[in-house]
Design an enzyme around this catalytic site. Sequence first.
Site, short mmCIF file in Angstrom:
data_model
loop_
_atom_site.label_atom_id
_atom_site.label_comp_id
_atom_site.label_asym_id
_atom_site.label_seq_id
_atom_site.Cartn_x
_atom_site.Cartn_y
_atom_site.Cartn_z
N HIS A 82 0.85 -1.19 0.00
CA HIS A 82 0.00 0.00 0.00
C HIS A 82 0.88 1.25 0.00
CE1 HIS A 82 -3.82 2.11 0.83
NE2 HIS A 82 -3.05 2.98 1.45
N ASP A 161 -14.49 2.97 6.89
CA ASP A 161 -13.51 3.87 6.30
C ASP A 161 -14.16 4.77 5.26
OD1 ASP A 161 -10.74 4.83 5.96
OD2 ASP A 161 -10.98 4.02 3.94
N ARG A 168 -13.81 13.04 7.00
CA ARG A 168 -12.49 13.66 7.23
C ARG A 168 -12.13 14.61 6.10
NH1 ARG A 168 -8.84 8.77 7.32
NH2 ARG A 168 -7.17 10.29 7.48
N SER A 183 -7.12 3.94 8.91
CA SER A 183 -7.76 3.87 7.59
C SER A 183 -7.01 2.88 6.68
CB SER A 183 -7.78 5.28 6.98
OG SER A 183 -8.02 5.24 5.61
N LYS A 187 -8.08 -1.46 5.92
CA LYS A 187 -8.32 -1.97 4.56
C LYS A 187 -7.36 -3.12 4.23
CE LYS A 187 -8.17 2.25 3.07
NZ LYS A 187 -8.27 3.61 2.59
N1 URA Z 1 -4.76 6.68 2.39
C1 URA Z 1 -5.79 6.02 3.01
O1 URA Z 1 -6.19 4.94 2.61
N2 URA Z 1 -6.34 6.60 4.09
C2 URA Z 1 -5.93 7.79 4.59
O2 URA Z 1 -6.47 8.25 5.57
C3 URA Z 1 -4.89 8.47 3.93
C4 URA Z 1 -4.29 7.88 2.84
#
Ligand code: URA
Length: 434
Positions: A82, A161, A168, A183, A187
């Site tokens: 990621h 999320d 947010r 967040s 995931k």
């Molecule tokens: N990428 C994400 O998946 N979440 C965030 O809060 C910031 C960057």
Amino acid sequence: MRMYDIILKKRQGGRLETSEIDFFVSGCVSGAIPDYQTSALLMAIFFSGLDRRETTDLTLFMCKSGDTIDLSGLPGIKVDKHSTGGVGDKTTLILAPLVASAGVTVAKMSGRGLGHTGGTIDKLESIPGFRAELDHGGFIRQVRDIGLAVVSQTGNLVPADKKLYALRDVTATVDNVSLIASSVMSKKLASGADSIVLDVKTGRGAFMKNTGEAEELARLMVEIGRNLGRKTVALITPMDQPLGLAVGNALEVRESIDTLHNKGPGDLKKICLYLGAEMVVLAGKAGSTGEALEILENNLANGLALAKFAQMIAAQGGNPDIIHNTGLLPKASGETVINAWENGYLTEVDAMGIGLSAMNLGAGRVSKESPIDLSAGLVLHKKAGDWVTPGDPLATLYYNSQSGLERSTALAKQSFKIGEAPPELLPAVLRRID
Ligand code: URA
């Protein structure tokens, strides 16, 4: 339990109990807690912070808020990757087939672009015919057949999320270390991987503007991963200027194909090799990063990684001929070049300015619903540290509509700074945290 008390406690700097975090996440997803109270708690968290235990709890409850993917039936150790988001960051397009060509099982879910940063799924969808939306059965079948699939998030993955990120985004509470960590990690956990490699970006074009903040975020995510039973490694990498030369969906696919032909820009190749080596080691396909780097270098040189990419494109309905004929990708109708205006070193190519310029040309979304122009974007001809003379092309802008052109040209031009002394150039990887 009352949401009012939870907000007040956090506003006053208190520590939330596990049961309070559970109450908050489930109420925010079910709709029992109204958005104004969720937003108020997010702002209280922004100012008072969450400690490590609270952040781990938040991650876990977010992960459990919807479906989770079970990859345990697939062979081998599944490693996910990621990036916290950047401009010109097309690493997944290269890395996924590259590490799959080394025998790593890659079952990857990726996202779409928002704001000045792009998303892997939009990029892949610029390949004619490519289908990113596979159902769960099709996704697993493809990974079992060819060892590789990159798809958009299926089902109801981490609805907490989706809800929290949207709030947010409009309440100026995105750039908080605990909220970003929960967040990202919720995931990754829900996507079912055994191990995780994180590319934490730092610099002008990243959420984390300095290395200290990026390191704090990286350490927190690595610790959450470990606490929840996933081996996690983070590399902190620079995002002051765009990665590679291309910014924009089809343009980035073209550059990824060049890189898989072993002819891509050096900075992009290096980051892919370093992230890829971490994945190969975590998957148990090499005993050391040195050995992994050698395997990956070979697979770029001998065409195995490129062949794997073609195999994935064909499996997902796309035209694999693009790997030898990038002219099949969508092309913009107009182009204009920005030239250097004086002698000197390029001291800055501001990733944020270039990202905003590309978005304004249509390559990115202003909001989740906005349409996207897959062929629009920019290609840089020079990067920080290069010597330029008046008239040298700095960047070409590709567009289909004149409407954003003037502003995009101005944004791109302002992103280049020319000076007398060469800038200090950063290494591809600033720090490794495990
Ligand atoms: N990428 C994400 O998946 N979440 C965030 O809060 C910031 C960057």
